[in-house]
Write a protein that holds these residues in place. Sequence first.
Motif, PDB file in Angstrom:
ATOM      1  N   THR A 204       0.914  -0.931  -0.071  1.00  4.54           N
ATOM      2  CA  THR A 204       0.068  -0.179   0.072  1.00  4.54           C
ATOM      3  C   THR A 204       0.853   1.272  -0.185  1.00  4.54           C
ATOM      4  OG1 THR A 204      -1.471  -1.104   1.371  1.00  4.54           O
ATOM      5  CG2 THR A 204      -1.694   1.153   1.528  1.00  4.54           C
ATOM      6  N   LYS A 205       0.268   2.208  -0.557  1.00  5.10           N
ATOM      7  CA  LYS A 205       1.013   3.548  -0.976  1.00  5.10           C
ATOM      8  C   LYS A 205       0.841   4.219   0.562  1.00  5.10           C
ATOM      9  CE  LYS A 205       2.179   6.892  -4.048  1.00  5.10           C
ATOM     10  NZ  LYS A 205       1.922   7.448  -5.539  1.00  5.10           N
ATOM     11  N   SER A 206       1.785   4.063   1.362  1.00  2.00           N
ATOM     12  CA  SER A 206       1.431   5.009   2.714  1.00  2.00           C
ATOM     13  C   SER A 206       2.837   5.269   3.162  1.00  2.00           C
ATOM     14  CB  SER A 206       0.988   4.034   3.805  1.00  2.00           C
ATOM     15  OG  SER A 206       1.567   2.844   4.039  1.00  2.00           O
ATOM     16  N   ALA A 207       3.074   5.733   4.476  1.00  2.00           N
ATOM     17  CA  ALA A 207       4.329   6.106   5.022  1.00  2.00           C
ATOM     18  C   ALA A 207       4.898   4.806   5.270  1.00  2.00           C
ATOM     19  CB  ALA A 207       4.000   6.985   6.257  1.00  2.00           C
ATOM     20  N   ASP A 213       5.501   3.584  -5.098  1.00  2.00           N
ATOM     21  CA  ASP A 213       4.767   3.762  -6.396  1.00  2.00           C
ATOM     22  C   ASP A 213       3.951   2.415  -6.605  1.00  2.00           C
ATOM     23  OD1 ASP A 213       4.604   6.374  -6.677  1.00  2.00           O
ATOM     24  OD2 ASP A 213       6.561   6.285  -7.919  1.00  2.00           O
ATOM     25  N   LEU A 214       4.293   1.326  -6.242  1.00  2.15           N
ATOM     26  CA  LEU A 214       4.020  -0.081  -6.380  1.00  2.15           C
ATOM     27  C   LEU A 214       2.770  -0.259  -5.602  1.00  2.15           C
ATOM     28  CD1 LEU A 214       7.197  -2.049  -6.793  1.00  2.15           C
ATOM     29  CD2 LEU A 214       5.937  -1.103  -8.621  1.00  2.15           C
ATOM     30  N   GLY A 215       2.484   0.538  -4.701  1.00  2.00           N
ATOM     31  CA  GLY A 215       1.740   0.153  -3.612  1.00  2.00           C
ATOM     32  C   GLY A 215       0.057   0.710  -4.132  1.00  2.00           C
ATOM     33  N   ARG A 216      -0.886   0.189  -3.482  1.00  2.00           N
ATOM     34  CA  ARG A 216      -2.088   0.410  -3.905  1.00  2.00           C
ATOM     35  C   ARG A 216      -2.734   1.706  -2.794  1.00  2.00           C
ATOM     36  NH1 ARG A 216      -5.594  -4.878  -2.957  1.00  2.00           N
ATOM     37  NH2 ARG A 216      -5.539  -4.749  -0.433  1.00  2.00           N
TER      38      ARG A 216
END
Length: 249
Positions: A204-207, A213-216
């Motif tokens: 996941t796109k988080s801290a 950028d591969l994260g959702r």
Amino acid sequence: MTSGPQTIVLITGANQGIGYAAAEQLLKQKNYYILLGSRNAGTVQKLPPNVTDDASIQQAADQIESKHGRINVLINNAGINNELSLYSKQQESKESKPDLAALRQIYRDAYEVNLFGAAITTEAFTPLLEKAIAKPARIVFVSSHTGSIGLRVDQSSNFYERMSQPSFPVYRSSKTAMNMLTLHYAAKFKEQGWKVNASCPNLTKSAFSRFSDLGRSPTVSAVNIVRLATLSDDGETGQYSDENGVVDW
Ligand SMILES: NC(=O)c1ccc[n+]([C@@H]2O[C@H](COP(=O)([O-])OP(=O)(O)OC[C@H]3O[C@@H](n4cnc5c(N)ncnc54)[C@H](OP(=O)(O)O)[C@@H]3O)[C@@H](O)[C@H]2O)c1
């Protein structure tokens, strides 16, 4: 106008990322009241400040008990992956011997939040969950596919290539241990009708992932957490899942 008692939900580590997204989605449920756990003063409400600090966990439980009398749902979401810093230091270092003290500290810090924090928070809030008599408790452990031993060894799984890499032993083992906690509490509270499950958010796109950028989106990763938090009485307990269904332990 409200109908019946509110469903009170506590989410740890909910000031950002997946926990925050879960809170946003739960707020859309009818008659839900969400307590956002945040260790940072100045954000919504300081509850509980730090899952590695027993006194502050107990203080949060006491505060919530005096204000609300109970909680119905606990989402153990707070988590860290502190290994990246270790690997970048190792690459920079010319030393051939591993820094054992640094590695031990990385293990301690990760386990303090991901495992001990979730266990102690669950214990501290069990008395409040027991007071949710009208609606038996739901507990969600926010785990990870990376903690699954099943996915790690099942060569037929779509996850096998990623999961069989020898990466992140600290973080992954902390989540494997968290999975055992899930089964422990599911068995312990089965008779009472509680639903205790683990969810796998996926990258996941988080801290946490340094906004990979591969994260959702956290919104997508929160969907199964919200499903498990709002399970009906015929919902599962003692299971490990993502939004596509059951995940192998
Ligand atoms: N992101 C991913 O790719 C991914 C994949 C699989 C599983 N997960 C799991 O999903 C959960 C949420 O992660 P996320 O992606 O939403 O990460 P995030 O945006 O970094 O959020 C993590 C949350 O945990 C809190 N936290 C960290 N240490 C804490 C402590 N000692 N006491 C209380 N709260 C603490 C953070 O607080 P601060 O804001 O104060 O730091 C933050 O609110 C974690 O359990 C993680 O292991 C994430």
